[in-house]
Design an enzyme around this catalytic site. Structure first.
Site, PDB file in Angstrom:
ATOM      1  N   ILE A   3      13.109  12.239   3.228  1.00  0.00           N
ATOM      2  CA  ILE A   3      14.192  11.381   2.724  1.00  0.00           C
ATOM      3  C   ILE A   3      15.219  12.187   1.934  1.00  0.00           C
ATOM      4  O   ILE A   3      16.433  11.998   2.104  1.00  0.00           O
ATOM      5  CB  ILE A   3      13.613  10.209   1.892  1.00  0.00           C
ATOM      6  CG1 ILE A   3      12.713   9.344   2.782  1.00  0.00           C
ATOM      7  CG2 ILE A   3      14.735   9.367   1.278  1.00  0.00           C
ATOM      8  CD1 ILE A   3      11.858   8.323   2.042  1.00  0.00           C
ATOM      9  N   ASP A  44      12.477  20.968  -5.520  1.00  0.00           N
ATOM     10  CA  ASP A  44      11.217  20.474  -4.961  1.00  0.00           C
ATOM     11  C   ASP A  44      10.107  21.325  -5.562  1.00  0.00           C
ATOM     12  O   ASP A  44      10.339  22.481  -5.948  1.00  0.00           O
ATOM     13  CB  ASP A  44      11.230  20.615  -3.423  1.00  0.00           C
ATOM     14  CG  ASP A  44      10.150  19.787  -2.751  1.00  0.00           C
ATOM     15  OD1 ASP A  44      10.476  18.759  -2.133  1.00  0.00           O
ATOM     16  OD2 ASP A  44       8.953  20.165  -2.839  1.00  0.00           O
ATOM     17  N   PRO A  68       7.222  11.675  -4.205  1.00  0.00           N
ATOM     18  CA  PRO A  68       6.180  10.633  -4.287  1.00  0.00           C
ATOM     19  C   PRO A  68       5.851  10.376  -5.753  1.00  0.00           C
ATOM     20  O   PRO A  68       6.212  11.181  -6.622  1.00  0.00           O
ATOM     21  CB  PRO A  68       4.987  11.265  -3.562  1.00  0.00           C
ATOM     22  CG  PRO A  68       5.246  12.724  -3.517  1.00  0.00           C
ATOM     23  CD  PRO A  68       6.716  12.958  -3.707  1.00  0.00           C
ATOM     24  N   THR A  97      15.252   5.442  -5.238  1.00  0.00           N
ATOM     25  CA  THR A  97      14.725   4.664  -4.106  1.00  0.00           C
ATOM     26  C   THR A  97      13.280   5.081  -3.821  1.00  0.00           C
ATOM     27  O   THR A  97      12.737   4.717  -2.778  1.00  0.00           O
ATOM     28  CB  THR A  97      15.560   4.892  -2.827  1.00  0.00           C
ATOM     29  OG1 THR A  97      15.599   6.306  -2.576  1.00  0.00           O
ATOM     30  CG2 THR A  97      16.967   4.345  -2.949  1.00  0.00           C
ATOM     31  N   ARG A 132       9.934   5.613  -6.266  1.00  0.00           N
ATOM     32  CA  ARG A 132       8.948   4.729  -6.893  1.00  0.00           C
ATOM     33  C   ARG A 132       9.404   4.429  -8.321  1.00  0.00           C
ATOM     34  O   ARG A 132       9.897   5.313  -9.023  1.00  0.00           O
ATOM     35  CB  ARG A 132       7.556   5.389  -6.941  1.00  0.00           C
ATOM     36  CG  ARG A 132       6.794   5.334  -5.618  1.00  0.00           C
ATOM     37  CD  ARG A 132       6.368   3.922  -5.231  1.00  0.00           C
ATOM     38  NE  ARG A 132       5.706   3.881  -3.943  1.00  0.00           N
ATOM     39  CZ  ARG A 132       6.310   3.679  -2.771  1.00  0.00           C
ATOM     40  NH1 ARG A 132       7.622   3.489  -2.715  1.00  0.00           N
ATOM     41  NH2 ARG A 132       5.623   3.637  -1.648  1.00  0.00           N
ATOM     42  N   ASP A 188      16.198   0.874  -6.245  1.00  0.00           N
ATOM     43  CA  ASP A 188      15.582   0.057  -5.196  1.00  0.00           C
ATOM     44  C   ASP A 188      14.129  -0.227  -5.564  1.00  0.00           C
ATOM     45  O   ASP A 188      13.449  -0.972  -4.875  1.00  0.00           O
ATOM     46  CB  ASP A 188      15.652   0.782  -3.840  1.00  0.00           C
ATOM     47  CG  ASP A 188      15.128  -0.096  -2.713  1.00  0.00           C
ATOM     48  OD1 ASP A 188      15.664  -1.210  -2.542  1.00  0.00           O
ATOM     49  OD2 ASP A 188      14.166   0.316  -2.028  1.00  0.00           O
ATOM     50  N   GLU A 246       7.477  -3.574 -10.825  1.00  0.00           N
ATOM     51  CA  GLU A 246       7.805  -4.448  -9.681  1.00  0.00           C
ATOM     52  C   GLU A 246       6.580  -5.158  -9.098  1.00  0.00           C
ATOM     53  O   GLU A 246       6.714  -6.170  -8.417  1.00  0.00           O
ATOM     54  CB  GLU A 246       8.524  -3.654  -8.578  1.00  0.00           C
ATOM     55  CG  GLU A 246       7.650  -2.655  -7.835  1.00  0.00           C
ATOM     56  CD  GLU A 246       8.393  -1.957  -6.696  1.00  0.00           C
ATOM     57  OE1 GLU A 246       9.446  -1.372  -6.949  1.00  0.00           O
ATOM     58  OE2 GLU A 246       7.881  -2.004  -5.553  1.00  0.00           O
ATOM     59  N   HIS A 265      13.327  -3.341  -3.598  1.00  0.00           N
ATOM     60  CA  HIS A 265      12.466  -2.524  -2.727  1.00  0.00           C
ATOM     61  C   HIS A 265      12.683  -2.868  -1.249  1.00  0.00           C
ATOM     62  O   HIS A 265      11.761  -3.311  -0.558  1.00  0.00           O
ATOM     63  CB  HIS A 265      10.989  -2.681  -3.116  1.00  0.00           C
ATOM     64  CG  HIS A 265      10.141  -1.525  -2.670  1.00  0.00           C
ATOM     65  ND1 HIS A 265       9.050  -1.080  -3.353  1.00  0.00           N
ATOM     66  CD2 HIS A 265      10.236  -0.705  -1.584  1.00  0.00           C
ATOM     67  CE1 HIS A 265       8.493  -0.063  -2.723  1.00  0.00           C
ATOM     68  NE2 HIS A 265       9.200   0.184  -1.628  1.00  0.00           N
TER      69      HIS A 265
HETATM   70  P1  NAD Z   1       7.971  13.535   1.872  1.00  0.00           P
HETATM   71  O1  NAD Z   1       6.509  13.727   1.683  1.00  0.00           O
HETATM   72  O2  NAD Z   1       8.593  13.900   3.165  1.00  0.00           O
HETATM   73  O3  NAD Z   1       8.762  14.337   0.715  1.00  0.00           O
HETATM   74  C1  NAD Z   1       8.404  14.303  -0.632  1.00  0.00           C
HETATM   75  C2  NAD Z   1       8.859  15.623  -1.242  1.00  0.00           C
HETATM   76  O4  NAD Z   1       8.618  15.559  -2.659  1.00  0.00           O
HETATM   77  C3  NAD Z   1       8.064  16.834  -0.705  1.00  0.00           C
HETATM   78  O5  NAD Z   1       8.956  17.824  -0.264  1.00  0.00           O
HETATM   79  C4  NAD Z   1       7.225  17.277  -1.892  1.00  0.00           C
HETATM   80  O6  NAD Z   1       6.999  18.686  -1.916  1.00  0.00           O
HETATM   81  C5  NAD Z   1       8.116  16.836  -3.045  1.00  0.00           C
HETATM   82  N1  NAD Z   1       7.402  16.734  -4.319  1.00  0.00           N
HETATM   83  C6  NAD Z   1       6.127  16.322  -4.554  1.00  0.00           C
HETATM   84  N2  NAD Z   1       5.845  16.405  -5.859  1.00  0.00           N
HETATM   85  C7  NAD Z   1       6.963  16.877  -6.473  1.00  0.00           C
HETATM   86  C8  NAD Z   1       7.290  17.187  -7.815  1.00  0.00           C
HETATM   87  N3  NAD Z   1       6.388  17.030  -8.796  1.00  0.00           N
HETATM   88  N4  NAD Z   1       8.526  17.656  -8.071  1.00  0.00           N
HETATM   89  C9  NAD Z   1       9.439  17.836  -7.083  1.00  0.00           C
HETATM   90  N5  NAD Z   1       9.182  17.564  -5.783  1.00  0.00           N
HETATM   91  C10 NAD Z   1       7.959  17.091  -5.491  1.00  0.00           C
HETATM   92  O7  NAD Z   1       8.236  12.011   1.502  1.00  0.00           O
HETATM   93  P2  NAD Z   1       9.545  11.179   1.860  1.00  0.00           P
HETATM   94  O8  NAD Z   1       9.387  10.554   3.190  1.00  0.00           O
HETATM   95  O9  NAD Z   1      10.751  11.998   1.589  1.00  0.00           O
HETATM   96  O10 NAD Z   1       9.404   9.982   0.783  1.00  0.00           O
HETATM   97  C11 NAD Z   1       9.538  10.225  -0.603  1.00  0.00           C
HETATM   98  C12 NAD Z   1       9.092   8.980  -1.365  1.00  0.00           C
HETATM   99  O11 NAD Z   1      10.006   7.917  -1.130  1.00  0.00           O
HETATM  100  C13 NAD Z   1       7.740   8.388  -0.904  1.00  0.00           C
HETATM  101  O12 NAD Z   1       6.651   9.052  -1.494  1.00  0.00           O
HETATM  102  C14 NAD Z   1       7.826   6.964  -1.333  1.00  0.00           C
HETATM  103  O13 NAD Z   1       7.272   6.804  -2.639  1.00  0.00           O
HETATM  104  C15 NAD Z   1       9.335   6.686  -1.373  1.00  0.00           C
HETATM  105  N6  NAD Z   1       9.740   5.707  -0.348  1.00  0.00           N
HETATM  106  C16 NAD Z   1      10.391   4.579  -0.734  1.00  0.00           C
HETATM  107  C17 NAD Z   1      10.795   3.633   0.232  1.00  0.00           C
HETATM  108  C18 NAD Z   1      11.527   2.395  -0.150  1.00  0.00           C
HETATM  109  O14 NAD Z   1      11.563   1.448   0.660  1.00  0.00           O
HETATM  110  N7  NAD Z   1      12.154   2.307  -1.303  1.00  0.00           N
HETATM  111  C19 NAD Z   1      10.508   3.874   1.586  1.00  0.00           C
HETATM  112  C20 NAD Z   1       9.870   5.040   1.945  1.00  0.00           C
HETATM  113  C21 NAD Z   1       9.479   5.971   0.967  1.00  0.00           C
END
Ligand code: NAD
Length: 317
Positions: free
Chosen positions: A154, A173, A202, A228, A230, A254, A259, A291
């Site tokens: 994302i 990251d 995450p 968007t 958590r 979001d 929530e 959300h």
């Molecule tokens: P992803 O696993 O592809 O990417 C997450 C990134 O965060 C990774 O590159 C990871 O290395 C990095 N990360 C982990 N811990 C970290 C830290 N302490 N500091 C910095 N970076 C860190 O996941 P994604 O698909 O990009 O999704 C990200 C988050 O978005 C999900 O975990 C979920 O909680 C949230 N999400 C929300 C919705 C929504 O509807 N609002 C939908 C999908 C996902």
């Protein structure tokens, strides 16, 4: 495979039925999973959940006693699941790692643009035939600096959109990443230089309250923060103080720290309301969507398809 699917929304029912092609014996219910509703899982092999479901140790223990072998969440995030307990009980857990990162990235940018151009207030004023421009001065994104925390699916998709708007994109990251058009920086530099900060990590013990008084102090005055990912990534009480002092100039959410039990349902008739949420909604420079970043036709169809694919895989294994 006999499957119980909790928290099924009306918008996903037909998509799940279509994707299933009558292969699995799936019961779709709107009830959330909690200790009381575990009984629906009796005689099933797998449980399918969503982020709002209670998948803590007591619930998993009960599911295990019913013989559940698999838990699948129709989400990217797994922070609502007690993975340790599931593992100890030999229950396999799966998520949907990338159903449509663009859906969430587009919602993050939509919140940012709507905030910067006061679109909600402008529309409300138009409804009242008030076409005054006095409170509607916005700002260009062109040449602004955007800081993205979390450069996974994302975060990377969000970077592409901000790049398209002519922004300078900084990224941080936990893993070192070399991504075209993103300048990889440490968190302090990202906080110091960003006009807009968007969260895409995450929820983990390390990212909980990432945005708090301490990190806010390092940011520019009037910074825009978009979340968007958590709700718990932001300490809401600190964000409120920063909105009052002007440290946060715009806040687009979001997701919200509290929530659970609030979002995804109609609470209009509730006598007691979440005071913190009500206070947030009071600010004209706060924009909240409940959300729904995942809620596009494309994302929902992909979630349904991948849900069935994972069940297929488990059945064959
Ligand atoms: P992803 O696993 O592809 O990417 C997450 C990134 O965060 C990774 O590159 C990871 O290395 C990095 N990360 C982990 N811990 C970290 C830290 N302490 N500091 C910095 N970076 C860190 O996941 P994604 O698909 O990009 O999704 C990200 C988050 O978005 C999900 O975990 C979920 O909680 C949230 N999400 C929300 C919705 C929504 O509807 N609002 C939908 C999908 C996902």
């Amino acid at each position: 495979m006999r499957v119980i699917c909790y928290s099924t929304k009306s918008v996903e029912k037909n998509l799940l039925i279509k994707a299933n092609k009558e292969q699995h014996d799936i019961t779709l219910i709107s009830n959330a999973l909690n200790i009381k509703t575990t009984s629906y899982a009796e005689d099933k092999d797998a449980v399918v959940v969503f982020t709002s479901d209670d998948v803590t140790a007591p619930v998993i223990n009960k599911l295990s006693a019913f013989g559940i072998k698999y838990i699948l969440t129709r989400s990217v995030g797994t922070d609502h699941i007690d993975m340790k307990t599931a593992q100890e009980l030999g229950i396999e857990v799966a998520n949907i790692p990338a159903y449509s990162p663009q859906a969430i990235a587009e919602q993050a940018v939509a919140l940012a643009l709507a905030l910067s151009r006061h679109l909600i207030l402008a529309n409300q004023q138009c409804h009242h035939y008030n076409f005054s421009l006095d409170h509607l001065v916005g700002f260009n994104f062109y040449k602004k600096t955007v800081g993205l925390i979390g450069l996974g699916h994302i975060g990377t998709a969000t970077a592409s959109i901000f790049n398209g708007l002519g922004c300078k994109v900084l990224g941080y990251d936990i893993l070192q990443k070399n991504i075209a058009h993103i300048e990889f920086v440490d968190l302090d530099k990202l906080y110091r230089e960003s006009d807009i900060i968007s969260l895409h990590t995450p929820l983990t013990p390390e990212t909980r309250h990432l945005i708090s008084e301490a990190s806010l102090l390092k940011m520019k005055n009037g910074v825009m923060i978009i979340n968007t990912a958590r709700g718990d990534l932001i300490k809401t009480t600190d964000a409120l103080s920063a909105l009052k002092s002007g440290k946060i100039g715009y806040l687009g959410l979001d997701v919200y720290e509290y929530e659970k039990g609030l979002f995804f349902e109609d609470h209009e008739a509730d006598e007691v309301r979440d005071a913190l949420f009500s206070e947030l909604m009071h600010f004209p420079n706060v924009l909240i969507s409940p959300h729904l970043a995942f809620l596009t036709k494309e994302a929902l169809a992909e979630i349904a398809t991948q849900t069935i694919n994972i069940l297929d895989h488990w059945e064959k294994s």
